[in-house]
Motif scaffolding. Sequence first.
Motif, PDB file in Angstrom:
ATOM      1  N   VAL A   1       0.871  -1.179   0.000  1.00  0.00           N
ATOM      2  CA  VAL A   1       0.000   0.000   0.000  1.00  0.00           C
ATOM      3  C   VAL A   1       0.910   1.232   0.000  1.00  0.00           C
ATOM      4  O   VAL A   1       1.906   1.254   0.731  1.00  0.00           O
ATOM      5  CB  VAL A   1      -0.891   0.001   1.277  1.00  0.00           C
ATOM      6  CG1 VAL A   1      -1.725   1.260   1.366  1.00  0.00           C
ATOM      7  CG2 VAL A   1      -1.780  -1.224   1.285  1.00  0.00           C
ATOM      8  N   PRO A   2       0.601   2.259  -0.820  1.00  0.00           N
ATOM      9  CA  PRO A   2       1.472   3.433  -0.862  1.00  0.00           C
ATOM     10  C   PRO A   2       1.681   4.033   0.533  1.00  0.00           C
ATOM     11  O   PRO A   2       0.700   4.307   1.237  1.00  0.00           O
ATOM     12  CB  PRO A   2       0.720   4.410  -1.768  1.00  0.00           C
ATOM     13  CG  PRO A   2      -0.277   3.591  -2.496  1.00  0.00           C
ATOM     14  CD  PRO A   2      -0.552   2.372  -1.705  1.00  0.00           C
ATOM     15  N   VAL A   3       2.953   4.199   0.903  1.00  0.00           N
ATOM     16  CA  VAL A   3       3.257   4.622   2.274  1.00  0.00           C
ATOM     17  C   VAL A   3       2.858   6.083   2.524  1.00  0.00           C
ATOM     18  O   VAL A   3       2.356   6.419   3.605  1.00  0.00           O
ATOM     19  CB  VAL A   3       4.761   4.404   2.576  1.00  0.00           C
ATOM     20  CG1 VAL A   3       5.133   5.003   3.916  1.00  0.00           C
ATOM     21  CG2 VAL A   3       5.074   2.921   2.583  1.00  0.00           C
ATOM     22  N   GLY A   4       3.045   6.940   1.522  1.00  0.00           N
ATOM     23  CA  GLY A   4       2.729   8.363   1.693  1.00  0.00           C
ATOM     24  C   GLY A   4       1.279   8.580   2.119  1.00  0.00           C
ATOM     25  O   GLY A   4       1.005   9.140   3.191  1.00  0.00           O
ATOM     26  N   PRO A   5       0.297   8.118   1.305  1.00  0.00           N
ATOM     27  CA  PRO A   5      -1.102   8.276   1.702  1.00  0.00           C
ATOM     28  C   PRO A   5      -1.427   7.609   3.046  1.00  0.00           C
ATOM     29  O   PRO A   5      -2.223   8.118   3.818  1.00  0.00           O
ATOM     30  CB  PRO A   5      -1.863   7.578   0.565  1.00  0.00           C
ATOM     31  CG  PRO A   5      -0.942   7.628  -0.598  1.00  0.00           C
ATOM     32  CD  PRO A   5       0.439   7.565  -0.051  1.00  0.00           C
ATOM     33  N   LEU A   6      -0.753   6.471   3.295  1.00  0.00           N
ATOM     34  CA  LEU A   6      -1.015   5.765   4.561  1.00  0.00           C
ATOM     35  C   LEU A   6      -0.561   6.611   5.760  1.00  0.00           C
ATOM     36  O   LEU A   6      -1.256   6.689   6.783  1.00  0.00           O
ATOM     37  CB  LEU A   6      -0.284   4.422   4.544  1.00  0.00           C
ATOM     38  CG  LEU A   6      -0.731   3.386   5.565  1.00  0.00           C
ATOM     39  CD1 LEU A   6      -2.166   2.965   5.335  1.00  0.00           C
ATOM     40  CD2 LEU A   6       0.167   2.169   5.517  1.00  0.00           C
ATOM     41  N   LEU A   7       0.597   7.232   5.617  1.00  0.00           N
ATOM     42  CA  LEU A   7       1.090   8.098   6.699  1.00  0.00           C
ATOM     43  C   LEU A   7       0.132   9.261   6.930  1.00  0.00           C
ATOM     44  O   LEU A   7      -0.203   9.601   8.062  1.00  0.00           O
ATOM     45  CB  LEU A   7       2.486   8.637   6.356  1.00  0.00           C
ATOM     46  CG  LEU A   7       3.664   7.680   6.544  1.00  0.00           C
ATOM     47  CD1 LEU A   7       4.933   8.292   5.961  1.00  0.00           C
ATOM     48  CD2 LEU A   7       3.883   7.362   8.017  1.00  0.00           C
ATOM     49  N   ILE A   8      -0.279   9.870   5.806  1.00  0.00           N
ATOM     50  CA  ILE A   8      -1.198  11.015   5.900  1.00  0.00           C
ATOM     51  C   ILE A   8      -2.525  10.573   6.528  1.00  0.00           C
ATOM     52  O   ILE A   8      -3.138  11.302   7.309  1.00  0.00           O
ATOM     53  CB  ILE A   8      -1.443  11.610   4.491  1.00  0.00           C
ATOM     54  CG1 ILE A   8      -0.127  12.121   3.883  1.00  0.00           C
ATOM     55  CG2 ILE A   8      -2.490  12.721   4.527  1.00  0.00           C
ATOM     56  CD1 ILE A   8       0.554  13.198   4.654  1.00  0.00           C
ATOM     57  N   ALA A   9      -2.949   9.345   6.195  1.00  0.00           N
ATOM     58  CA  ALA A   9      -4.227   8.834   6.720  1.00  0.00           C
ATOM     59  C   ALA A   9      -4.211   8.722   8.237  1.00  0.00           C
ATOM     60  O   ALA A   9      -5.270   8.724   8.866  1.00  0.00           O
ATOM     61  CB  ALA A   9      -4.533   7.471   6.106  1.00  0.00           C
TER      62      ALA A   9
END
Lengths: 184, 475
Positions: free
Chosen positions: B174-182
Motif C-alpha cells: 500500500v502506498p506509504v505516503g497516503p497511509l502516513l497522511i491517513a
Amino acid sequence: MNSARDGQGKADRVLRAVTTASAVLAGAGLVYMALATIAGVVLRYVFRAPNRFLFESTEFALPLTVFFALGMVALYDRNVRVDLIPRRFVRTNHKLDVASRFVTAAIAGTFGWFAVQIFVRDLDTGIRMGSTFGLPRWILTLGLTVGLVLFAANELRTGLERLHAGVPAGDERDAGASAEEGQA
Amino acid sequence: MIDLSPTTWLAIFVAGLGILVLLRIPVAVALLVVSSVGAVLLYGFSPGIEMTVVSMVSGLATFTLTAIPMFILMGELLFRSGVAFSAIGAAERGLARLPGRLAFLSVGMGAVLGVLSGSVMASTAMLAGTLVPEMERRGYSRRLAVGSVLGSGGLAMVLPPSTVVIVWGATAGVPVGPLLIAGIVPGILMALGYAFVVGAWSAFFGGAERPAVVGKRPARAVEERKAPADSGARAAGTSTATQAPAAIPKGPAGASGGERGSLLNLVALVGMIAGVLALILFGVATPTEAAAVAVGLTAVILVVQRRLTREVVVAALKHTLLATGMVFLIIGAATIYGRVMAGSGTVTAFVDGVTGITGNPTVLLVIMLAIVVILGLFLESIAIVLLTIPLFMPIVHIAGFDPIWFGILMIIAIQIGTVTPPFGMSLFVMRQYAPKSMPMSEIYKAAIPFVLSDLAVVVLLAFAPAIVTSLPSLV
C-alpha cells in the motif's frame, strides 16, 4: 585462573573493538543514506537530473547498515524478547536468560556459517543485485556474515558474563526463605 | 517438498514461534528459525537455507524502508540536542491555565514524541520516566498520571511518521505516503479522546493540580519549576528518543534558552513536521525523501542554534543504529516468515477458514481486529504487522475493504493491544516507572478509560471510513 580471566578480558576488548568498528561502518552507511537521498531530491528538483545510482546505492546501503549494526544491537542487548515469567522468579528468569543467550548465539552462528558459504559463492559467480548493472551481491552477503558472527559472539559474551555473575540478589529462594523465617 | 496438511504447517509456524518466543529467544531469531525450518521442509535443505539467507539480504534492500532510520535519526538529533525538550517546555507553559495540565501535557507530549520517535515503547518509557514522577510529586491521582501516559504513549503508532505505518505500507504493498497522511486525523481524534478523558477525570473525580496563577506565580510554584529544570540538567545526555531518560525532560543544561527560545523551538519543530508532511501530502517527495530532507532541516536548525556538537551527532547516530538494527532484524526475519508461510499454503488455508466462517465484511473486520489486539498482548508491534499482513491482505481484498482504511484500523488495534491487561507491553514499561506502591491491578484500571476511548475511535472510524480516507485522497 588469572590467566584465563586475562584471556577473557582480552577477548572481550577485541570483540568490543570489532563491534565498534562494524558500528562505525553502519553509522557511515546511515549518513550516506541521508546525504544521498537529499542529493537525489536536489538533483531531481533543482537540476532536473534524476540520478539512478544515488537511488540504487541508498537501497543497497540500507541492508548493509543494518547488518553492520547487528553486533552493536546484541552488545547493548536491544533485541526484542518477550518476558512472560513474573519478575519475582529471579532465579528461573536468570537460568532462562543465560540459556536463551547460548541458544541465540548458536542459531546466529549457524546462519553466519551459511552466509559465509553464500558469500564465497557470490564472490565466485559475481552475481549482482537487481540487474546486471546492479551492485555486486557479495558485498551484502559479506555484511550479513560479519553482522551475524558479531551478533553471535556478543550474545555468547553476554551469556558467559551472566553465567559467571550468578543469580542476582532477591531470587525466589530468598523470598521463600524469608517467608519461612517470618513464619518461624 | 514434504507434503504436510495446512493444520500441521500452521502448528509449525504458530506453535514453533510461540515456544521459541516464550523461551526468551529474541523475536527476530525465533522468526528466522521457524522460517528456515519451514523453508527446509518446503524446498529441501540447501535451497531452503539459501532462500532464507538471500531473502534476508533482498528483503531489506527497499528504498521505502529507508524512511525509518531517517525519521529515527531526526528524532534522536532533536532529543539529544535538547530542542525537543525545550519545545515541550514551551507547550507546558502554554497549558498553565488548565487544571491537570501535566496530564494534558502528557497527551501533547505523546503526540510530539510519537511524531519524533515513531515507537510506542520509547514514547511510553519517556513519558512515564518524566511525567509520572512529576505528576506524583504534584499530587495527581496515580491512576490519572499512569493512565494518561499509557494512552498518549500509543499515539506514536498512529501519527506520522510512525515506523509501524511505514512497515505496514511497505509490506502490504500500500502506498506509504497516503497511509502516513491517513494517520493524522485518527491520531488527532485519539489525542482528543484522551484529552476528553483527562478533562472529565479532572472535573468529576479530581486528582489533578489546580491551574497555575499566571502572572502572579506563587513562590512555591516558582520553586516547583526550578526543581524539574535542575533535574533535567542532571539528566543531560541521558535522554533519548529510543530510551527513557531518568528525569523530567528539560534537556541538557542551558538547552532551553529561555522562554522565547523555547517558543521558537516549538515553532521550528511544528513548522518542520508540518513541512515534511506537506511534502508527502502534495506529492513533492516520497516519504523516504521527506525523511531525509527532515534530517537535513534538523541539522540546519541545530547548526543555527549551535547545538550540533560532536557528542550530539555521535549519540544520535548510535541510538539510531541500535533502534534500526533491532527493527530491521525483525523486518528481515518476518519477511522470510511471510514468504515461507505463503509458499506452504497456510495463508490460503487460513483465508479459506476465516471466510468460511462468515462472508459478512463487518464480522470479518471484527475477527481480524480481535486477532490483532490479542497478538498485541504478547508480541512487538512490527512483528504483529509482518505476521498478519500475509494472512489478512487476501481477506481485505475479498471483503473489498479500502487497504488504507483497514491499515489504520489495524494499527490502532495493535496500539490497543499494547495497553490492554494483562500482558500489554506498554503496561510492563509503565511498571518500571509507576510508584512502587502501585499494584499492577491499579495500572490495569488506570488504562481502562483510555482503552475505551481508543475503542470508541475505532468504532467511529469503522463506520465512517471517510474520516481516514479523505485526507490521503488529496495526495
